[in-house]
Design an enzyme around this catalytic site. Structure first.
Site, short mmCIF file in Angstrom:
data_model
loop_
_atom_site.label_atom_id
_atom_site.label_comp_id
_atom_site.label_asym_id
_atom_site.label_seq_id
_atom_site.Cartn_x
_atom_site.Cartn_y
_atom_site.Cartn_z
CD GLU A 223 -2.45 -1.21 2.83
OE1 GLU A 223 -2.09 -0.41 3.70
OE2 GLU A 223 -3.33 -2.07 3.02
CB CYS B 147 -3.29 35.03 12.10
SG CYS B 147 -3.73 36.22 10.87
CD GLU B 148 -2.46 29.05 14.12
OE1 GLU B 148 -1.69 28.65 15.00
OE2 GLU B 148 -3.66 28.78 14.06
#
Ligand code: LLP
Length: 419
Positions: free
Chosen positions: A273, A343-344
């Site tokens: 996978e 805004c971080e």
């Protein structure tokens, strides 16, 4: 990233310059190389040689319809973890009998959908899930093909957030639970046992943890078959890493050849996978420098892509190489943070990085962004999600339009009752 190279000082994806794409679609945008997808998928195939196998691309890593369609055309199936991913896989032309369904939280509705589509198997992760699947199968009137995901308790030596095969992780069943589950499922007329499954983590850059897990699985297979239960499939999960910086992971071909060697005495179809190892280095995120600024000794490149577009640096402190789309003649490098408009404080694509001295209006290419890039994007700060482009040789196609502000409010209503 073989398909992203400079030509006359400009970064190209295959035979198309990223500047040309930026001019046509604006920034930011994700750009994928179809040749890279193909190379990596073929490498997996070569590893298997004549061995019976199924390569189920992990849709969570990149679920764009064009990417899925490209891989499906090469013979890929899909590893899905939600009804939404199943919908995408089918829409992209993937054959249900090549789809496996993983994940710890499948709902009744999702199970019924997958059963009706006729997927290859459910990778069941808990006893309660098994009970619900049996109930849903009865309702739908179709037996559910199942494998149980076993937690092999090996350390994949990767970032703790993306390691999944340890006892303390939420995934899979313990050995004891698995034996109990196989016994129970063998007497349930709505469940048809197909195989066994494990997945130990992601961005794994050595073969040994995979071998370790596989040996434990083989041991368990012996015990299960000793109870008179035959398994036709063994799913070894995904997780092969890529080179973001200086990692030197094994190639898909070498990794799979080793696994095939380990499986010599097992007459079963091997399922794998892979996500990142197929699409990670197939994609870049191209962004434009909006402003440059200095705060004391710190220099910032403020770009138009943010953590909502590519969350990996903020979430995992992940390293993504950053290259200027147009090379400069100067050798001078400066140390800068590449930050987004959100805004971080955690909104960065790179921190304290040596980069050429650039000015606003310059394009940057964030490398190795083809996996877990767009699929983890959000609309945080009401930012429309960016467009995605696929390159085929000297042509490119917009395979997802940039969202509009109108898209942001689709489905929202304001109730008549006043606040
Ligand atoms: N199969 C299962 C059951 C999985 O949970 C995963 C990934 C894969 C296959 C594919 O793994 P890959 O070959 O891509 O390593 N967001 C993180 C990665 C999370 C991986 C989750 N599971 C990141 O950006 O690094």
């Amino acid at each position: 990233m073989d398909h992203f190279q400079y030509r006359d000082g400009i970064l190209y994806c295959e035979d198309v310059s990223l500047e040309e794409i930026a001019e046509a679609v604006g920034t930011p945008f994700y750009c994928y190389s179809s040749a890279h997808l193909k190379d990596r998928f073929e490498a997996y195939k070569r590893g298997f040689g004549k061995r019976k196998h199924l390569i189920c691309f992990a849709v969570k890593s990149n679920s764009n319809l064009a990417v899925l369609n490209c891989l499906s055309g090469l013979g890929a199936g899909a590893d899905i973890v939600s009804g939404g991913e199943l919908f995408r896989a089918i829409k992209a032309g993937m054959r249900p009998e090549r789809i496996v369904y993983s994940g710890v939280g499948k709902t009744e509705e999702e199970m019924a959908y997958a059963l009706n589509e006729g997927i290859a198997m459910f990778n069941v992760e808990s006893l309660e899930e098994m009970a619900l699947l049996s109930k849903v199968s009865k309702k739908v009137g179709k037996k559910a093909p199942v494998a149980f995901r076993v937690n092999p308790d090996v350390d994949p030596k990767t970032h703790p957030y993306i390691s999944t095969g340890l006892k303390k992780n939420k995934f899979g069943l313990s050995r004891e639970q698995a034996l109990y589950a196989y016994k129970k499922a063998s007497t349930d007329k709505w469940l048809s046992i197909k195989g066994i499954d494990c997945h130990i983590g992601s961005q794994i850059t050595e073969i040994s943890p995979f071998i370790d897990a596989f040996r434990r699985l083989k041991d368990l297979i012996g015990q299960i078959e000793g109870m008179g239960i035959t398994l036709s499939h063994v799913d070894i999960g995904g997780g092969l890493g890529i080179s973001y910086k200086e990692e030197v992971p094994p190639s898909p071909e070498d990794y799979i050849s080793e696994m095939v060697k380990e499986a010599q005495d097992l007459d079963k179809t091997i399922i794998v996978e892979p996500g990142r190892s197929i699409c990670g280095n197939a994609g870049v995120l191209v962004t434009n420098i909006l402003y440059t600024k200095e705060n004391g000794s710190k220099r910032f490149y403020i770009v138009d892509a943010g953590m909502n577009d590519l969350g990996r640096p903020s979430l995992y402190d992940a390293y993504h190489e950053i290259r200027p789309v147009r090379q400069l003649n100067t050798e001078t490098e400066i140390e800068a943070d590449v930050v987004g408009p959100i805004c971080e404080t955690g909104d960065f694509l790179a921190r304290s990085r040596q980069l050429p001295q650039l000015s606003s209006g310059s394009l940057l290419s964030v490398m190795s962004a083809g996996a877990y890039g767009f699929t983890m994007a959000s609309n945080y700060n009401s930012r429309p999600r960016v467009s995605e482009v696929m390159v085929h040789g000297n042509r490119f196609h917009v395979v997802r339009k940039r969202e509009t502000w109108q898209d942001l409010v689709r489905g929202e209503t304001i109730p008549e009752e006043a606040c």
